[in-house]
Design a protein around this motif. Structure first.
Motif, PDB file in Angstrom:
ATOM      1  N   GLU A  82       0.811  -1.211   0.000  1.00  0.00           N
ATOM      2  CA  GLU A  82       0.000   0.000   0.000  1.00  0.00           C
ATOM      3  C   GLU A  82       0.853   1.274   0.000  1.00  0.00           C
ATOM      4  O   GLU A  82       0.485   2.261  -0.625  1.00  0.00           O
ATOM      5  CB  GLU A  82      -0.926  -0.005   1.219  1.00  0.00           C
ATOM      6  N   GLN A  83       1.969   1.253   0.755  1.00  0.00           N
ATOM      7  CA  GLN A  83       2.844   2.425   0.808  1.00  0.00           C
ATOM      8  C   GLN A  83       2.054   3.678   1.218  1.00  0.00           C
ATOM      9  O   GLN A  83       2.049   4.693   0.521  1.00  0.00           O
ATOM     10  CB  GLN A  83       3.525   2.640  -0.541  1.00  0.00           C
ATOM     11  N   ARG A  84       1.384   3.611   2.354  1.00  0.00           N
ATOM     12  CA  ARG A  84       0.491   4.701   2.735  1.00  0.00           C
ATOM     13  C   ARG A  84       1.225   6.004   2.998  1.00  0.00           C
ATOM     14  O   ARG A  84       0.767   7.072   2.586  1.00  0.00           O
ATOM     15  CB  ARG A  84      -0.296   4.291   3.990  1.00  0.00           C
ATOM     16  N   SER A  85       2.347   5.929   3.680  1.00  0.00           N
ATOM     17  CA  SER A  85       3.083   7.163   3.980  1.00  0.00           C
ATOM     18  C   SER A  85       3.593   7.817   2.702  1.00  0.00           C
ATOM     19  O   SER A  85       3.544   9.045   2.549  1.00  0.00           O
ATOM     20  CB  SER A  85       4.253   6.864   4.920  1.00  0.00           C
ATOM     21  N   LEU A  86       4.055   7.002   1.773  1.00  0.00           N
ATOM     22  CA  LEU A  86       4.539   7.546   0.507  1.00  0.00           C
ATOM     23  C   LEU A  86       3.397   8.112  -0.321  1.00  0.00           C
ATOM     24  O   LEU A  86       3.538   9.162  -0.975  1.00  0.00           O
ATOM     25  CB  LEU A  86       5.270   6.457  -0.272  1.00  0.00           C
ATOM     26  N   ARG A  87       2.248   7.455  -0.293  1.00  0.00           N
ATOM     27  CA  ARG A  87       1.086   7.996  -0.993  1.00  0.00           C
ATOM     28  C   ARG A  87       0.635   9.315  -0.377  1.00  0.00           C
ATOM     29  O   ARG A  87       0.220  10.239  -1.101  1.00  0.00           O
ATOM     30  CB  ARG A  87      -0.062   6.985  -0.960  1.00  0.00           C
ATOM     31  N   ALA A  88       0.720   9.418   0.948  1.00  0.00           N
ATOM     32  CA  ALA A  88       0.364  10.680   1.601  1.00  0.00           C
ATOM     33  C   ALA A  88       1.330  11.794   1.211  1.00  0.00           C
ATOM     34  O   ALA A  88       0.917  12.942   0.992  1.00  0.00           O
ATOM     35  CB  ALA A  88       0.352  10.492   3.118  1.00  0.00           C
ATOM     36  N   ASP A  89       2.615  11.461   1.110  1.00  0.00           N
ATOM     37  CA  ASP A  89       3.588  12.465   0.665  1.00  0.00           C
ATOM     38  C   ASP A  89       3.288  12.938  -0.748  1.00  0.00           C
ATOM     39  O   ASP A  89       3.363  14.136  -1.053  1.00  0.00           O
ATOM     40  CB  ASP A  89       5.005  11.884   0.737  1.00  0.00           C
ATOM     41  N   LEU A  90       2.926  12.011  -1.623  1.00  0.00           N
ATOM     42  CA  LEU A  90       2.586  12.384  -2.997  1.00  0.00           C
ATOM     43  C   LEU A  90       1.295  13.195  -3.045  1.00  0.00           C
ATOM     44  O   LEU A  90       1.152  14.102  -3.879  1.00  0.00           O
ATOM     45  CB  LEU A  90       2.446  11.140  -3.865  1.00  0.00           C
ATOM     46  N   ALA A  91       0.342  12.871  -2.158  1.00  0.00           N
ATOM     47  CA  ALA A  91      -0.894  13.647  -2.114  1.00  0.00           C
ATOM     48  C   ALA A  91      -0.628  15.082  -1.668  1.00  0.00           C
ATOM     49  O   ALA A  91      -1.256  16.023  -2.165  1.00  0.00           O
ATOM     50  CB  ALA A  91      -1.899  12.974  -1.181  1.00  0.00           C
TER      51      ALA A  91
END
Length: 307
Positions: A82-91
Motif C-alpha cells: 500500500e505504501q500509505r506514507s509515501l502515498r500521503a507524501d505524494l498527495a
C-alpha cells in the motif's frame, strides 16, 4: 581469462536490463481483479473517462511513462504493497502515484546501464579488471536510483506539511473569529477557507465543497483530508469538532486553544531550527580556525622535525 570474461558479464548485465525494460513495456493479459482495481483507481483520480485526444496529447514519452507507471501500480496492488506514507507524501505534493512509480522504475533501469558503463571507463583506464564488479555496480546503482525519488518526495512533503500546519493555525483563528461574529460552524469553516487562494486553503476549500456534495459533515471531510495528506492536526481537529459541533461557545474556545497550541509548537520548532543552524555555524567556524592554525604551525613543525 579475465579479459574474455569481463565483456561477457557486462553484455549479460546490459542484456538483462534491456529484457526487464522490454518486459515491463510489453502488453500482458490483465486479470479481472487487476482490471477492476485499475478502473477504480482511475475513477478515484477522475480519469476513467479521459478522451482519446487528451490521451494522445501526452506525447510518446508521456504515454510510455504512463504505461510503465500503470503496470507497476498494478503489480504493487497485486502484491498488497500500500505504501500509505509515501502515498500521503505524494498527495501533499499533488503528484501522481503512477508517474512516481514510473520514475522509480526508469531510473533503476538507467542505473543498470550506468553501473557497467562506469566500470567500462574504469577498465579502460586499467584501474580495475575484475569481471564481477560490473554486476555489483549495476545492482548498486539500480537500487540507488530506485530509492532516490523517495528521498526527494519525503523532503519536499515535509516542507509542504510545515507550511500547511502554519496555514491551519491561521485558519483556526479565522474560524474562531467568524464564530464570534455570529456565523454558524459550516459557514465559518467555508468563509475562513475563502480568505486566501494558496494551495493549502484550496485543499481545505475543495474538501469542504466535496462534503456538501457527498453529504458528510465538514469536520468529517477535514478528517479525511488529514488522513489523505498525513497531517495529524487535521484529524485531531475533525475529532474535536465532532464532539463540540453543537455548542458554539465550546467550538470557539476549542479552536482558539488549538490555534494557540499550534503557534507555540511552531515557535518551538523555529527556535530549535535556529539553534541547530547556530551550532552548525559554530562547528564550521571551529573547523576554519583549526585549518588556519594548521596552516600557520605546519612550516615551523616541519623545520623542527627536520632538525
Amino acid at each position: 581469462m579475465s579479459d574474455v570474461t569481463m565483456p561477457v558479464v557486462v553484455g549479460a548485465v546490459i542484456g538483462l536490463g534491456i529484457y526487464v525494460l522490454v518486459r515491463a513495456l510489453m502488453p500482458t493479459k490483465r486479470s479481472a481483479v487487476s482490471q477492476v482495481a485499475r478502473i477504480d483507481a482511475m475513477r478515484a483520480r477522475g480519469t476513467a473517462y479521459e478522451s482519446p485526444r487528451a490521451a494522445a496529447d501526452k506525447g510518446r514519452l508521456g504515454s510510455l511513462r504512463a504505461d510503465v507507471g500503470q503496470r507497476v501500480a498494478e503489480f504493487y496492488l497485486q502484491q498488497g504493497w500500500e505504501q500509505r506514507s509515501l502515498r500521503a507524501d505524494l498527495a501533499v505534493l499533488d503528484r501522481s502515484w503512477e508517474k512516481f512509480l514510473a520514475t522509480k522504475v526508469l531510473l533503476a533501469t538507467a542505473g543498470l546501464f550506468f553501473g557497467p558503463f562506469l566500470f567500462a571507463i574504469v577498465w579502460t583506464l586499467a584501474l580495475a579488471d575484475s569481471p564481477i564488479i560490473p554486476v555489483w555496480l549495476a545492482l548498486l546503482f539500480a537500487a540507488l536510483f530506485f530509492f532516490l525519488p523517495d528521498l526527494e518526495v519525503r523532503r519536499d512533503a515535509a516542507d509542504k506539511r510545515r507550511d500547511l500546519r502554519r496555514v491551519i493555525g491561521a485558519y483556526l483563528d479565522l474560524v474562531s473569529m467568524s464564530l464570534a461574529g455570529g456565523r454558524g460552524l459550516p459557514e465559518a469553516l467555508m468563509a475562513a477557507a475563502d480568505v486566501s487562494d494558496g494551495w493549502a486553503n484550496q485543499r481545505i476549500r475543495n474538501a469542504l465543497a466535496d462534503a456538501r456534495i457527498t453529504g458528510i459533515s465538514q469536520w468529517q471531510a477535514l478528517g479525511q483530508l488529514g488522513e489523505e495528506l498525513g497531517v495529524e492536526e487535521l484529524k485531531d481537529l475533525s475529532a474535536s469538532l465532532a464532539l463540540v459541533a453543537d455548542d458554539g461557545a465550546k467550538v470557539r474556545e476549542s479552536l482558539a486553544s488549538r490555534a494557540e497550541t499550534m503557534r507555540h509548537r511552531e515557535m518551538a520548532e523555529i527556535e530549535g531550527s535556529a539553534g541547530e543552524k547556530s551550532q552548525s555555524m559554530l562547528v564550521a567556524q571551529l573547523l576554519l580556525c583549526a585549518g588556519f592554525l594548521v596552516f600557520l604551525i605546519y612550516p615551523a613543525a616541519m623545520r623542527v622535525f627536520q632538525v
